[in-house]
Write an enzyme that holds these catalytic residues in place. Structure first.
Site, PDB file in Angstrom:
ATOM      1  N   ASP A  32       5.890  41.821  40.476  1.00 12.16           N
ATOM      2  CA  ASP A  32       4.918  40.977  41.172  1.00 12.16           C
ATOM      3  C   ASP A  32       4.584  41.606  42.527  1.00 12.16           C
ATOM      4  O   ASP A  32       5.260  42.537  42.969  1.00 12.16           O
ATOM      5  CB  ASP A  32       5.542  39.582  41.352  1.00 12.16           C
ATOM      6  CG  ASP A  32       4.537  38.577  41.884  1.00 12.16           C
ATOM      7  OD1 ASP A  32       3.322  38.783  41.681  1.00 12.16           O
ATOM      8  OD2 ASP A  32       4.965  37.580  42.493  1.00 12.16           O
ATOM      9  N   GLU A  61       0.231  44.792  44.467  1.00  9.72           N
ATOM     10  CA  GLU A  61      -1.136  45.303  44.764  1.00  9.72           C
ATOM     11  C   GLU A  61      -1.099  46.434  45.781  1.00  9.72           C
ATOM     12  O   GLU A  61      -1.975  47.293  45.716  1.00  9.72           O
ATOM     13  CB  GLU A  61      -2.012  44.153  45.253  1.00  9.72           C
ATOM     14  CG  GLU A  61      -2.320  43.124  44.181  1.00  9.72           C
ATOM     15  CD  GLU A  61      -1.110  42.272  43.794  1.00  9.72           C
ATOM     16  OE1 GLU A  61      -0.244  42.045  44.677  1.00  9.72           O
ATOM     17  OE2 GLU A  61      -1.013  41.867  42.636  1.00  9.72           O
ATOM     18  N   ASP A 112      -2.146  34.036  39.954  1.00 11.82           N
ATOM     19  CA  ASP A 112      -1.995  32.642  40.367  1.00 11.82           C
ATOM     20  C   ASP A 112      -3.207  31.778  40.023  1.00 11.82           C
ATOM     21  O   ASP A 112      -4.060  31.500  40.874  1.00 11.82           O
ATOM     22  CB  ASP A 112      -1.701  32.590  41.870  1.00 11.82           C
ATOM     23  CG  ASP A 112      -0.396  33.284  42.195  1.00 11.82           C
ATOM     24  OD1 ASP A 112       0.423  33.496  41.269  1.00 11.82           O
ATOM     25  OD2 ASP A 112      -0.182  33.634  43.372  1.00 11.82           O
TER      26      ASP A 112
HETATM   27  C1  GLC Z   1       3.349  35.150  43.337  1.00 10.05           C
HETATM   28  C2  GLC Z   1       3.248  35.280  41.833  1.00 10.05           C
HETATM   29  C3  GLC Z   1       3.878  34.076  41.177  1.00 10.05           C
HETATM   30  C4  GLC Z   1       5.312  33.926  41.638  1.00 10.05           C
HETATM   31  C5  GLC Z   1       5.370  33.830  43.162  1.00 10.05           C
HETATM   32  C6  GLC Z   1       6.784  33.814  43.687  1.00 10.05           C
HETATM   33  O1  GLC Z   1       2.548  34.111  43.780  1.00 10.05           O
HETATM   34  O2  GLC Z   1       1.937  35.467  41.411  1.00 10.05           O
HETATM   35  O3  GLC Z   1       3.816  34.175  39.768  1.00 10.05           O
HETATM   36  O4  GLC Z   1       5.879  32.786  41.071  1.00 10.05           O
HETATM   37  O5  GLC Z   1       4.686  34.935  43.733  1.00 10.05           O
HETATM   38  O6  GLC Z   1       7.489  34.931  43.318  1.00 10.05           O
END
Ligand code: GLC
Length: 798
Positions: free
Chosen positions: A405, A408, A482
């Site tokens: 995650d 980017e 998200d």
């Molecule tokens: C980001 C991700 C999400 C995750 C969060 C906490 O917002 O896109 O899926 O739960 O971070 O790690």
């Protein structure tokens, strides 16, 4: 300088001066290249195959023929092209294409060998630059449709939109014009007069596609740096375009079968007792589930590759217990490394010079979940190797998949990302972050995939990523970030996932139930119906949202949600088979109808229904309080999966869909394997597979090739797999079904239960491998007969 200057007002009225390539002075053909010398620079055409032509511009200079990491290494080259000087233009002929290149005013036109125009450059300007920006202008044709471009919101057809390629953590609600999101895939497909072509723009800088906003005659794409370097890919079918595109950027590897099952996630399940309770609930309630995700709270103050000692005092025991119960634990990893001098990963990275720095040697430091962080420079092989090896800390305690995650990379500053002045070492060919930004997640995923491959002994890795670039399918599945618990986000997911599939990314999905906001029982039920046919099937939500596990709402919803998770497992053999096909052809599992029915205009922008493979049609409900919707049936006959009701194609029908019903159809004439429901993949041996044959009086034959293996290891690479072709012939009173074992390196099934649907009359005899049998059953036009898996022929006399 013999260049033409063009003032372009296309971009928000900002005036720009472009230099464009104009007159060809000389040309020469060498190997699989055609070099064109112009007063303003060079243009090189590289012939990859007779249908894939790379076009590279060298502005004021020689063209730079290096490629980005999106491309797989290949030794494809096509040398048999012929160049003829026709006076005003050069004519280049390959086995499949005729290419005309204007000599006075540069412009390339691609024709098929019958002389039909497939695609051409804009007549007023074709290729140019303005300072660092490089740009191509293309003719926009009246009926042209556009697809691809990876992860974009909006409708299936991307025409009349502007799109940016710049990986971005977009938390604000994703609506029709939210752009960019997390992935950048600069790959476009055009469809015009039933001919599809692709353009893959191999440029990793921030790039833009303007697909005819305010312009009727041309569309264009450009990048803010790097080279004008694109691949023209001929179709004429969308399938051929996607196959060729994934020849260039790679086919996805075979995923572990369990990763195609149901995943449960939340930001975050903790402490350990909560995880155990969730797992236990699944098993007690017999709701199938293969994976549980651990979001950021499993870590010690968000230090990656660590565990929080209070919440998870004994991760190894927990993960072993989960594993014994059939759950594959998947942990989240973010790239930011906490700046903590006592943290060994920070120390190691500093000692070895693994983190991103500015030119003057200062580290790039910014905040993410752990506070101030430094960021690994994944452009270096040594960093990728180090990163890959760090995963052993997780695999050693039982982690089976990694969820990448914030890659980017996302940071909590005004630009949401790394400073573009930061330098990446790139193993000696260094450059600033604006060149590598879109590759950051891709390279992290590569490191993760390779690390897992090394440390999960002989097990196929599962990686899930938020950011990526063209070719990401080689390393990772993708989820669309998200989203929200909005009904509209069920609708939005469909064209987004279909275009991701057309952009080479087959293994993708959205957070089922919605990430931000509170879902409802009805929304979750409808979303689970969609999810059960989406390639990556995970329920996930954020920290502030109410719990949304399958049992979180009233019993009415729980039973519907359970039914659809079970349905996923019934279809899993088929879905796994489609994934196998994707590894061979690059074709997506979840497809827009236009991919199967390209000449049918009704399908060209059909965004709210999709196909799974070429025989299943899914038309989810994406509005509350709806118990019917309109479904478009393309040519052929379609059977309602639930009731068997028949629908003739080429028409729109309003179908009933009460809350427990996902409109789901099977194409008449097709063969579909259905497996028994299990609590998780590998729970037990599946001895009997159900093979459904949906007969149609107009379709006399069809076949289905089933791939199978252990679903987990790499042993299939040593021949431990099976390929079985099922074929039927149906004519008048004769029905014949044959089984051809083409590869027998893996045996799972002992028998097949054949279900022939729509058998016009009660059979007179059923003969299995020459011997008449009487243990068959015929009811409501359905003939069922169970046969040993080693059978080769079944004959039915009606
Ligand atoms: C980001 C991700 C999400 C995750 C969060 C906490 O917002 O896109 O899926 O739960 O971070 O790690």
């Amino acid at each position: 300088m013999n260049s033409e200057e063009i003032i372009d007002q296309g971009q928000g009225n900002k005036r720009k001066r472009y230099f464009v390539l104009s007159e060809i002075n000389e040309y020469n053909q060498d190997d699989n290249y055609l070099y064109l010398q112009l007063s303003e620079g060079e243009l090189v055409l590289e012939f990859i195959t007779s249908e894939i032509v790379r076009v590279v511009m060298g502005q004021r200079d020689k063209a730079d023929l290096s490629t980005s990491p999106a491309l797989v290494e290949h030794n494809l080259k096509y040398q048999d092209f012929e160049v003829e000087d026709k006076g005003d233009y050069l004519q280049v002929t390959t086995q499949d294409l005729k290419i005309k290149i204007n000599k006075q005013k540069l412009g390339i036109s691609f024709y098929d060998l019958d002389g039909n125009l497939i695609h051409r450059d804009y007549s007023k300007k074709a290729l140019g630059w303005s300072k660092d920006e490089v740009r191509a202008w293309k003719e926009l044709r009246e009926e042209e449709r556009f697809y691809g471009l990876g992860e974009k919101t909006g409708w299936l057809d991307k025409r009349d939109g502007k799109y940016v390629m710049w990986n971005h953590d977009t938390f604000s609600p994703h609506v029709d014009d939210t752009d960019p999101l997390y992935q950048s895939i600069p790959f476009l497909i055009g469809l015009n007069q039933n001919k599809a072509y692709g353009i893959y723009f191999d440029n990793t800088y921030k790039s833009h596609f303007d697909l005819g906003v305010g312009e009727k005659d041309y569309y264009s794409f450009w990048a803010e740096g790097g080279n004008l370097d694109y691949y023209f890919i001929n179709g004429p079918s969308l399938k051929e375009v996607v196959d060729s595109y994934t020849t260039l950027t790679g086919k996805m590897p075979l995923p572990p079968k369990w990763s195609l099952g149901y995943h449960q996630s939340r930001y975050s399940y903790h402490p350990e007792e909560e995880v155990r309770e969730i797992a236990q609930n699944f098993r007690e309630k017999e709701i199938p589930c293969d994976a549980i995700h651990f979001d950021i709270h499993y870590m010690d103050e968000y230090r990656i590759f660590t565990w929080d000692e209070n919440r998870f005092p004994n991760p190894e025991q927990l993960l072993t217990d989960l594993g014994a119960d059939g759950f594959k634990p998947i942990t989240i990893i973010d790239p930011g490394v906490k700046r903590d001098p006592k943290y060994d990963i920070y120390q190691e990275g500093i000692e070895n010079d693994y983190f991103c720095k500015y030119l003057d040697g200062e580290y790039f430091i910014d905040k993410v979940w752990p506070g101030r962080c430094v960021f690994p420079d994944f452009t270096q092989q040594a960093v990728r190797d180090w990163w890959g090896d760090l995963h052993q800390r997780l695999t050693d305690v039982g982690v089976r998949g990694i969820w990448n995650d914030m890659n980017e990379p996302a940071v909590f500053n005004e630009t949401d990302t790394m400073d573009t002045d930061v330098i990446h070492q790139n193993d000696g060919d260094l450059g600033t972050h604006d060149r590598f930004h879109n590759l950051y997640g891709f390279l992290e995923d590569q490191a993760t995939y390779e690390g897992l491959k090394k440390h999960l002994s002989n097990e196929r890795p599962f990686v899930l990523t938020r950011a990526g670039f063209a070719g990401i399918q080689r390393y990772s599945a993708v989820w669309t970030g998200d989203n929200r618990s909005f009904w509209d986000h069920i609708k939005l997911a469909m064209p987004m996932l279909m275009n991701l599939g057309l952009s080479g990314v087959t293994f993708s999905g959205t957070d089922v139930g919605g990430f931000t906001g509170d879902t409802s029982g009805e929304l979750l039920a409808r979303w689970t119906q969609l999810g059960s046919f989406v390639p990556f099937f995970r329920n996930h939500c954020e920290i502030r949202a109410i719990y949304q596990e399958p049992w979180a709402f009233a019993e009415e919803y729980e039973s519907i949600i359970t039914e659809y998770i079970e349905l996923r497992y019934k279809f899993l053999t088929h879905i796994y088979n489609l994934f196998y096909q994707a590894t061979q052809t690059g074709l997506p599992v979840m497809r827009p109808l236009v991919m199967e029915y390209q000449s049918d205009e009704e399908t060209h922008n059909l965004s709210d229904q999709f196909m799974v493979g070429d025989s299943i049609l899914v038309a989810p409900i994406y509005q509350p309080d709806r118990d019917r919707r309109m479904v478009y049936f393309p040519e052929g006959t379609w059977y309602d999966f639930w009731t068997g009701e028949e629908y003739e194609g080429n028409q729109h029908v309003i179908v009933d869909a009460p809350l427990d019903t996902l409109p789901l159809y099977v194409k008449a004439g097709s063969i579909l394997p259905l497996a028994p429901v299990v609590n998780y993949v590998g729970e037990k041996d599946i001895e009997e597979l159900n093979i459904n044959i949906y007969l149609d009086s107009k379709v006399t034959t069809d076949s289905y090739k089933l791939y199978n293996d252990d679903g987990l290891s790499f042993n299939y690479q040593d021949g431990e797999y099976s390929l079985t072709e099922f074929t039927y012939q149906y004519q008048a009173a004769n029905l014949e079904f044959t089984i051809d074992d083409q590869q027998t390196g893996y045996q799972e099934y002992k028998s097949y239960c054949l279900s022939f649907n729509n058998v016009a009359s009660k059979p007179r005899t059923v003969i299995v491998d020459g011997a008449e049998v009487d243990d068959w059953n015929y009811e409501a036009q359905r003939l069922e007969v169970t046969i040993p898996a080693k059978t080769t022929k079944v004959e039915v006399k009606l």
